[in-house]
Write an enzyme that holds these catalytic residues in place. Structure first.
Site, PDB file in Angstrom:
ATOM      1  N   GLY A  18      25.768  50.375  65.323  1.00  0.00           N
ATOM      2  CA  GLY A  18      24.448  50.192  65.904  1.00  0.00           C
ATOM      3  C   GLY A  18      23.358  50.600  64.952  1.00  0.00           C
ATOM      4  O   GLY A  18      23.547  51.458  64.088  1.00  0.00           O
ATOM      5  N   GLY A  20      18.892  51.142  64.884  1.00  0.00           N
ATOM      6  CA  GLY A  20      17.608  51.124  65.578  1.00  0.00           C
ATOM      7  C   GLY A  20      16.507  51.583  64.648  1.00  0.00           C
ATOM      8  O   GLY A  20      16.724  51.796  63.446  1.00  0.00           O
ATOM      9  N   GLY A  21      15.294  51.724  65.217  1.00  0.00           N
ATOM     10  CA  GLY A  21      14.153  52.109  64.402  1.00  0.00           C
ATOM     11  C   GLY A  21      14.286  53.483  63.789  1.00  0.00           C
ATOM     12  O   GLY A  21      13.730  53.764  62.724  1.00  0.00           O
ATOM     13  N   VAL A  25      24.037  54.242  64.003  1.00  0.00           N
ATOM     14  CA  VAL A  25      25.149  54.875  64.704  1.00  0.00           C
ATOM     15  C   VAL A  25      26.443  54.334  64.107  1.00  0.00           C
ATOM     16  O   VAL A  25      26.612  53.112  63.983  1.00  0.00           O
ATOM     17  CB  VAL A  25      25.097  54.609  66.220  1.00  0.00           C
ATOM     18  CG1 VAL A  25      26.267  55.303  66.918  1.00  0.00           C
ATOM     19  CG2 VAL A  25      23.775  55.093  66.804  1.00  0.00           C
ATOM     20  N   LYS A  40      25.361  59.567  64.901  1.00  0.00           N
ATOM     21  CA  LYS A  40      24.030  58.983  64.778  1.00  0.00           C
ATOM     22  C   LYS A  40      23.314  59.670  63.625  1.00  0.00           C
ATOM     23  O   LYS A  40      23.253  60.901  63.564  1.00  0.00           O
ATOM     24  CB  LYS A  40      23.233  59.166  66.072  1.00  0.00           C
ATOM     25  CG  LYS A  40      21.823  58.609  65.997  1.00  0.00           C
ATOM     26  CD  LYS A  40      21.108  58.722  67.344  1.00  0.00           C
ATOM     27  CE  LYS A  40      19.696  58.165  67.263  1.00  0.00           C
ATOM     28  NZ  LYS A  40      19.002  58.246  68.553  1.00  0.00           N
ATOM     29  N   ASP A 141      12.809  56.333  78.209  1.00  0.00           N
ATOM     30  CA  ASP A 141      13.091  55.021  77.612  1.00  0.00           C
ATOM     31  C   ASP A 141      14.334  54.409  78.246  1.00  0.00           C
ATOM     32  O   ASP A 141      15.205  53.891  77.557  1.00  0.00           O
ATOM     33  CB  ASP A 141      13.269  55.154  76.091  1.00  0.00           C
ATOM     34  CG  ASP A 141      13.211  53.791  75.386  1.00  0.00           C
ATOM     35  OD1 ASP A 141      12.605  52.859  75.955  1.00  0.00           O
ATOM     36  OD2 ASP A 141      13.779  53.662  74.288  1.00  0.00           O
TER      37      ASP A 141
END
Length: 748
Positions: A18, A20-21, A25, A40, A141
């Site tokens: 994974g 993200g910003g 991960v 992470k 979130d």
């Protein structure tokens, strides 16, 4: 770390699962315990990144680790370990065998999930939220991608990356700033969007959005335009779920609509209350629980034109993505690079030193990975701006702009987007001339690449007009605003939010040109249109109504101005809160209007209360506190309480001189007020000394022909006249008249 792929000699990274910003991960193996885990890693920002912002990111990551590690519930992802290795912060979590709700919808080709699964997921998430909320933690979130359904049917909430401990307000304010909306637009609560106070009931609203989507196949406001999505959350009631899917049970429809109530007070009291409603509803019985509030149905979301941009309070926010797959336009990452990949690649110094980029034929095609890294750094710059760190944001955007220009070319939309943000940061740090050059450059580039009527081209030209106004070049600003407005009306229509914003700016500029009647009529029309389209209490509507009131005051129509300011103050108090700076500013103007109408006793009472509120909110030396104290002193004078007025003026002047400087305009206004008090007490010789000090400072700073400098010399002449020095006074009056007659009249 990229060579060994081993963290702390313990966690061996195997597969990237994974991105993200904030980081990546990885699936990893814990060599000490022989088990597979998820790791992470926080993405380093690079040597050019502002260190203070990096510290904020590190603090937030460590906060996430401590918060998540303290949670022990079957519905929350378990955190095993966290730390830092070679400058990279990492978090070790249980490796989950399952799919998140976004993936489940994709697997189902965007069809809703089976009803029993939807209800079961709702109950399990409510149970987990009930536990986390009892610990004082708000997720902030919640969305389909952050909720996992494991192979055995267990549901877990993941990623408390922007969770906060409700009782630790100081920490939160340092990380998010006041009024910063954080979250994903399709799942944000109205209070998040408006930057208001967020508590556990915001998570309940987000859960309502998630349940709506997995039950019907689409979120409650299924629009591609971010502005429309956010306005839908704030202003429009969602359609009942059973209008999309008749087989949904009635209790579930009611529960989700209650979760989606616009105000927190109308939602279930807490997640425990929500879970009880679901359990009772699943039995087929009618729940005998107190209602959470009346859910009022409204027409569907109005059609919004394509390309419609966000209002000012959500500048630069995009829709993000719903439960529909990867980000559009971004190729899958190349996992072969290992953990660091592009993170540890050295910065291309050609782009940072300002050397000319290679010609287009020699420019290599940038990799999707590199473009993704630049996009993340661009987002980091936007976040710095939202936090008010404009200088640091400017440094980030300059570095990204140089690299984008080298990789993509000077007229590429991404390069120009970075340059636009450079202009924005320059404007916010008082460098108006530099900002104007940057916006002009962006406008020319966008006109070449996108066309003269493209919304992005018009946005750059409109910012240039705003900066021209800041520079006092109001006639030039008027010309640009008028051209942009004509283009916006032609391409977007008269009621588009961007068209109305341009008309608002044009009205503001007309008043600065002295065209007060034209300004009033235009501002009144914009306020009416915004009220019709956005609502009477929408921030944009109230900003324009505030401008209407200001222009009415300049026209001497103080009764109407007072009424308009009172409307703004009342509406802002209801929607933003009594202590919000915009509410307090409107109250200040109510006091000005009362004073102008001769109602000084009422004005005095208002300013006393305002001084108390401003002192509590900003402190005794805050410029706005001092402005309220100045208004208090002026009205003491109007009530002939001159000794008190003089004392107040001297105190305010002394603090302003210490805080703002001796030549600051506000300091000079206070010094003049001291002279006024001295004169009314018959101490004209002392008053003359002060008046001359003010006049000399204004001439030095503004020039002898500036209206404020002329007014100061006029005060001096009046004082000379009171002292019986008529010849000197007459000569000074003649000088002032000559300078005034030499001034050009405002253009019409």
């Amino acid at each position: 770390m990229a060579d060994t792929r081993l963290i702390q000699s313990r966690y061996r990274l195997l597969d990237l699962i994974g991105r993200g910003g904030m980081g990546e991960v990885w699936r990893a193996r814990d060599e000490s315990l022989g088990r597979h885990v998820a790791v992470k890693c926080l993405k380093p920002m690079g040597p050019q990144q502002d260190q203070s912002f990096t510290r904020v990111l590190r603090e937030r990551f460590r906060r996430e680790a401590r918060v998540a590690a303290a949670l022990q519930h079957r519905g929350v992802t378990v955190v095993h370990d966290f730390g830092e290795h070679e400058g990279v912060l990492y978090l070790v979590m249980e490796l989950l065998d399952g799919r998140n709700l976004s993936q489940l919808l994709e697997d189902n080709k965007q069809h809703p999930l089976p009803v029993p699964d939807v209800v079961d997921i709702a109950e399990q998430v409510a149970d987990a939220l009930g536990y986390t909320h009892q610990q004082g933690i708000v997720h902030r979130d919640l969305k389909p991608a952050n909720i996992m359904r494991l192979a055995d049917g267990t549901v877990k909430i993941c990623d408390f990356g922007i969770a906060r401990l409700g009782h630790d307000i100081g920490f939160t304010s340092r990380l998010t700033g006041t009024g910063i909306a954080m979250g994903t637009p399709h799942y944000m609560s109205p209070e998040q969007i408006s930057g208001g106070q967020v508590d556990h009931r915001s998570d309940l609203y987000s859960l309502g959005c998630v349940l709506y989507e997995i039950a019907t196949g689409a979120p409650p406001f299924d629009l591609d335009d971010a502005w429309a999505v956010l306005v839908g959350h704030r202003d429009t009631q969602p359609r009942p779920l059973r209008t999309h899917r008749a087989e949904l049970p009635g209790f579930f429809d009611r529960v989700v609509l209650e979760l989606l109530a616009k105000t927190p007070e109308e939602r279930p009291v807490d997640a425990g209350d929500l879970r009880r409603r679901i359990i009772v509803g699943r039995t087929g019985e009618q729940p005998h629980l107190p209602p959470t509030g009346q859910v009022r149905l409204a027409p569907p979301v109005p059609v919004v034109l394509p390309g419609q941009q966000l209002p000012a309070w959500t500048r630069s926010m995009t829709t993000g993505h719903k439960a529909t797959g990867t980000r559009p336009g971004l190729a899958p990452p190349d996992y072969s690079a290992g953990l660091t990949g592009e993170w540890t690649t050295g910065t291309d110094r050609r782009g940072l030193t300002g050397e000319p980029p290679p010609v287009a034929a020699e420019r290599p095609t940038p990799s999707p990975e590199r473009l993704s890294v630049l996009a993340d750094r661009h987002s980091a710059g936007l976040n710095l701006g939202r936090l008010g760190h404009w200088e640091e944001a400017g440094e980030v955007h300059r570095a990204v702009a140089a690299e984008r220009e080298h990789a993509l070319g000077p007229d590429h939309p991404d390069t120009l987007a970075s340059r636009y943000e450079i202009g924005f940061t320059l404007s916010r740090t008082g460098r108006a001339s530099d900002a104007l050059r940057e916006f002009d450059r962006v406008a020319r580039g966008r006109e070449r690449s996108l066309g003269p009527d493209h919304p992005d081209t018009l946005a750059a030209r409109q910012e240039a007009a705003y900066v021209l106004g800041r520079l006092g070049r109001h006639f030039e600003a008027h010309q640009v605003y008028a051209e942009v407005l004509a283009s916006r009306e032609r391409s977007m229509g008269p009621d588009h939010p961007d068209t109305l914003r341009c008309r608002h700016n044009l009205a503001f500029n007309l008043s600065r040109l002295g065209r007060l009647e034209d300004s009033y009529r235009m501002a009144r029309d914009v306020a009416s249109a915004r009220s019709r389209l956005l609502g009477a209490d929408h921030p944009d509507t109230l900003v324009t109504l505030y401008e209407v009131a200001y222009t009415l005051g300049r026209l001497g129509r103080w009764t109407e101005a007072l009424q308009a300011y009172q409307e703004v103050a009342k509406a802002r108090s209801g929607s933003l809160g009594a202590d919000h700076s915009d509410t307090l500013s409107a109250r200040y103007e109510v006091g000005i209007s009362l004073g102008r109408l001769g109602r000084s006793t009422e004005a005095l009472e208002l300013y006393r209360a305002l001084v108390e509120d401003r002192t509590r909110v900003g402190g005794p030396a805050d410029p706005e506190t001092l402005r309220a104290r100045h208004g208090l002193g002026v009205n003491l004078g109007r009530l002939a309480r001159w000794e008190e007025a003089l004392t107040e003026a001297r105190d305010v002047c002394a603090i302003r001189e210490r805080v703002l400087g001796p030549d600051h305009p506000d300091t000079l206004v206070s010094r003049r007020e001291v002279a006024v008090g001295l004169g009314w007490l018959g101490r004209w010789a002392d008053a003359l000394t002060v008046y001359r000090t003010v006049a000399a400072a204004r001439e030095r700073l503004l020039g002898p022909g500036h209206p404020d400098a002329l007014a100061a010399r006029n005060d001096e002449a009046h004082c000379l006249e009171q002292l019986g020095r008529g010849t000197e006074a007459a000569e000074l009056y003649r000088q002032v008249a000559a300078l005034r007659s030499g001034q050009q009249a405002p253009p019409h």
